[in-house]
Design an enzyme around this catalytic site. Structure first.
Site, PDB file in Angstrom:
ATOM      1  N   ASP A 139      45.008  61.162 -15.921  1.00  0.00           N
ATOM      2  CA  ASP A 139      45.446  61.990 -14.631  1.00  0.00           C
ATOM      3  C   ASP A 139      46.764  61.783 -14.073  1.00  0.00           C
ATOM      4  OD1 ASP A 139      43.317  63.785 -14.877  1.00  0.00           O
ATOM      5  OD2 ASP A 139      41.935  62.162 -13.639  1.00  0.00           O
TER       6      ASP A 139
ATOM      7  N   ASP B 133      40.851  60.983 -11.356  1.00  0.00           N
ATOM      8  CA  ASP B 133      40.493  59.568 -11.298  1.00  0.00           C
ATOM      9  C   ASP B 133      40.894  58.763 -12.430  1.00  0.00           C
ATOM     10  OD1 ASP B 133      38.470  60.630 -12.931  1.00  0.00           O
ATOM     11  OD2 ASP B 133      37.022  59.515 -12.116  1.00  0.00           O
TER      12      ASP B 133
ATOM     13  N   CYS C  62      66.738  52.801  20.925  1.00  0.00           N
ATOM     14  CA  CYS C  62      66.533  51.349  20.816  1.00  0.00           C
ATOM     15  C   CYS C  62      66.459  51.181  19.323  1.00  0.00           C
ATOM     16  CB  CYS C  62      65.417  50.691  21.519  1.00  0.00           C
ATOM     17  SG  CYS C  62      65.385  50.599  23.059  1.00  0.00           S
TER      18      CYS C  62
ATOM     19  N   CYS D 180      62.443  52.927  22.960  1.00  0.00           N
ATOM     20  CA  CYS D 180      62.823  54.175  23.173  1.00  0.00           C
ATOM     21  C   CYS D 180      63.372  54.463  21.601  1.00  0.00           C
ATOM     22  CB  CYS D 180      63.869  54.786  23.911  1.00  0.00           C
ATOM     23  SG  CYS D 180      65.415  53.878  24.011  1.00  0.00           S
TER      24      CYS D 180
ATOM     25  N   ASP E 122      40.496  67.519 -11.368  1.00  0.00           N
ATOM     26  CA  ASP E 122      39.879  66.972 -12.740  1.00  0.00           C
ATOM     27  C   ASP E 122      38.537  67.065 -12.631  1.00  0.00           C
ATOM     28  OD1 ASP E 122      39.965  65.783 -15.355  1.00  0.00           O
ATOM     29  OD2 ASP E 122      39.009  64.039 -14.381  1.00  0.00           O
TER      30      ASP E 122
END
Length: 704
Positions: free
Chosen positions: A645, A641, A16, A13, A434
């Site tokens: 960037d 990519d 816990c 739980c 981009d």
């Protein structure tokens, strides 16, 4: 400092996980700790000079839990086996206990209705027999099925820390002892004017239903870890290597960097490396999701977990063990599944105070009814509050949704680095792309060459290719390829490659172009910004004829004279239109950033359906534009990519690296798309919204 992740045994739980977290942090030498109830793991950072995992574990054991310190190479199998054993044990228990609990529950219901519902059939079992049977059954239930709840009581007395088991244990024992007292000491009970009501049935039903709930939770957690299991299955167990001219088979952990690895048709690639002999086609679908095999030859990279379809190859191992791409993916998925979203941190905070509050409320209710003279109702209220107000569902409401969401993403070639990113993404209303490699294929080709001077077109290409050979820009590669391959220059071109010269004093001009010297003459190659900066005359109408068709110009300049230009096309990805259309349907605006001139950018934007463009953007300006869009009140995701960037990816609310990308872009992004398919952006936005919706639903039902 050492950072490690270890499984935790005994948690079921949210309380816990909070208790274990506090126990770990109390250990001298521990810098930080994060415990996940959903994955049953603890991320621990500690000072090795001050403490050890064994000392941390000893502290955790005082609270009734333990850390799994199995060696790392056996950890995965051990955890999977332990998880399955736990589920099997709970299933065996509920197979016996749950049917009994259901029968007792319906008998309780019958007894209650026969007393208070006019016309309902009378309860036919004599109460003395019924109570005796229930006393035996409740004793067996507590001793055989409720031992964890009983053990929680002395642990609570020792540590003063309560969890769900403590609530169930105190409530069940209180109901059981009171019932025993009423049955075995009836005279004393009468003299104290205690009600004759017994609660054996409550003990059986509560423990039976709680156990059933624990089984459902354990089974659910096992299933949510399926994504990790599927990724682990991809890993090869052995590798065939060449040493001293002999082929030998060794365990995957024994492969070293520099080893020559042999892969035969149909075998898995065991580690990452570069092919040194042979050619083949490799099925990379398990990593990228792309179904079409990829042709590979000498110099190409191969990735662990992928499958060699048909050729015989040898490659040099470059990344082994935890450094391979597959290992990194598994690690990132585990980290993401164990991380906490902001909404989950709120749920954990509530859970931390929930158990003590429930215990206090139960005692208060007992005292109020006891002092009012109604002991029977006092016990009912005490047991009822303790049992009903368990915080299990609250603790599992958000992490289970996150684990499933991250796992589904991983299965589709989408890697989410942490839960906070997944939660942020559901609010995104603007996606910034981009252009090159994201909306377009990123494989530009030279379409047209023009000379505006005495130099021939071949001489223009020769000088440009000589300059561009030293540049890493995708457009530069297109020009160099054009010079090298006569087939790209049409039927009337010469059959030989165009000569490339050695350039002196090469210089990169970020966002504008490059410069260098050849035969004591300085040349510049670059875009429209460079042309204007050097006040070079040009025929705007001629250039616009090409840029309006989406072609990107690269100009060759000497002094203030335009010698010529090449026009390069980078075609739109087939999937871009669909992706952008789907984003619009989801209420998301689209923006494109590019270093191209406005006409080229406008053409690509029209073709793709982009809402807004920023053209002639310098690399350093991308992050500034992202900030500008955010200031306008938008929640922004940036998709890119390349190295240039990375600042924009880090600045955006959510950074998304698409395709293989670069290492820098991947480090800066919160989400990585292994395919170069922009439709995956739609998938991850949709997945984020579904995951967040599921978190809210789970929290509603958990607190309802």
């Amino acid at each position: 400092m050492t950072k490690t992740t270890v499984p935790v045994i005994g948690m079921d739980c949210a309380s816990c996980s909070n208790i274990v977290n506090r126990a770990i942090k109390k250990t001298p030498g521990v810098i930080s700790s994060n415990v996940s109830i959903a994955s049953n793991k603890a991320d621990i950072e500690f000072d090795q000079e001050k403490t050890t995992l064994e000392k941390i574990n000893a502290n955790v054991k005082e609270y009734g839990y333990s850390l799994n310190l199995t060696p790392p190479d056996q950890m995965t199998d051990h955890m999977h086996h332990t998880g399955e054993e736990h589920v099997a044990m709970l299933k065996k228990q509920i197979t016996i206990l749950f049917p009994v609990s259901l029968i007792v529950f319906f008998l309780m219901l019958w007894d209650a209705l026969s007393r208070y519902a006019p016309g309902f059939p009378m309860f036919i079992i004599p109460m003395n027999i019924f109570n005796t049977v229930l006393a035996v059954l409740s004793t067996l239930t507590l001793l055989f099925f409720g031992r964890e709840f009983l053990a929680a009581i002395p642990r609570f007395a020792k540590t003063k820390v309560a969890n769900m088991d403590t609530l169930i244990g105190i409530g069940s024992v209180a109901a059981y002892l009171y019932s025993l007292f009423v049955i075995f000491l009836p005279d004393m009970a009468m003299s104290l004017k205690l009600p004759e009501t017994t609660y054996f049935d409550v003990v059986i039903v509560v423990i039976g239903f709680i156990k059933f709930g624990k089984y459902l939770e354990a089974n659910s957690k096992q299933k949510t870890g399926q994504a990790i299991k599927e990724l682990l299955k991809l890993s090869a167990k052995v590798a065939l290597i060449e040493r001293s001219g002999k082929e030998i088979e060794i365990g995957i952990d024994a492969v070293q960097i520099g080893d020559t690895v042999i892969v035969k048709p149909g075998a898995k690639i065991p580690v990452d490396g570069k092919i040194i002999e042979g050619h083949t086609s490799i099925d990379e679908s398990m990593i990228t999701g792309e179904p079409i095999p990829v042709d590979k030859s000498i110099g190409d990279l191969v990735t662990s977990g992928t499958i060699n379809n048909q050729g015989y190859i040898k490659f040099r191992a470059e990344k082994v063990g935890s450094s391979t791409l597959l290992s990194q993916i598994i690690k990132m998925v585990e980290n993401a599944q164990g991380s906490k979203a902001p909404i989950e941190k709120l749920a954990d905070t509530i859970s931390a105070y929930f158990v003590p509050a429930v215990l206090g409320l139960a005692l208060l209710a007992f005292l109020i009814w006891f002092l009012s003279g109604n002991l029977s109702l006092a016990i009912s209220a005490f047991v009822g509050i303790l049992v009903i107000a368990c915080p299990c569902a609250l603790g599992l409401a958000t992490p289970t949704a996150i684990i499933v969401g991250v796992g589904k993403g991983a299965q589709n070639g989408i890697l989410v680095k942490d839960a906070e990113v997944l939660e942020k993404l559901h609010n995104i209303n603007t996606v910034v792309f981009d252009k090159t490699g994201t909306i377009t294929t990123g494989k530009p080709v030279v379409s047209t060459v023009i000379s505006t001077s005495k130099q021939s077109e071949e001489e223009i290409i020769s000088i440009l290719a000589s300059l561009e050979k030293q540049s890493a820009h995708p457009l530069a590669q297109a020009i160099v390829n054009y010079a090298h391959h006569p087939s790209l220059r049409g039927a009337n071109a010469t059959k030989q490659s165009i000569k490339i010269h050695t350039i002196q004093n090469f210089k990169d001009i970020p966002g504008k172009g490059i410069s260098g010297q050849f035969k004591n003459k300085r040349y510049l190659a670059g875009n429209m910004t460079l042309l204007k900066e050097h006040k070079v005359d040009y025929d705007e109408k001629d250039i616009k004829e090409y840029t309006s068709k989406g072609m990107t110009p690269v100009f060759l300049i000497s002094g203030q004279s335009l010698l010529g230009a090449v026009f390069i096309s980078d075609t739109l990805k087939n999937e871009s239109r669909q992706a952008i259309s789907d984003l619009h349907k989801m209420g998301v605006k689209t923006v494109m950033l590019t270093g191209d001139d406005h006409d080229t950018a406008a053409y690509i934007a029209r073709e793709a359906g982009i809402d807004r463009i920023y053209a002639q953007v310098l690399p350093g300006d991308k992050a500034r534009i992202i900030n500008q869009i955010k200031v306008e009140g938008n929640k922004v995701a940036m998709v890119g990519d390349g190295v240039n960037d990375s600042p924009a990816l880090a600045t955006a609310d959510v950074g998304i690296a698409i395709g293989a990308g670069t290492n820098v872009a991947i480090e800066s992004a919160g989400i990585i798309l292994f395919k170069s398919d922009p439709r995956d952006i739609v998938k991850i936005v949709r997945l984020s919204r579904l995951t967040y919706s599921k978190m809210l639903q789970n929290l509603f039902w958990a607190t309802g």
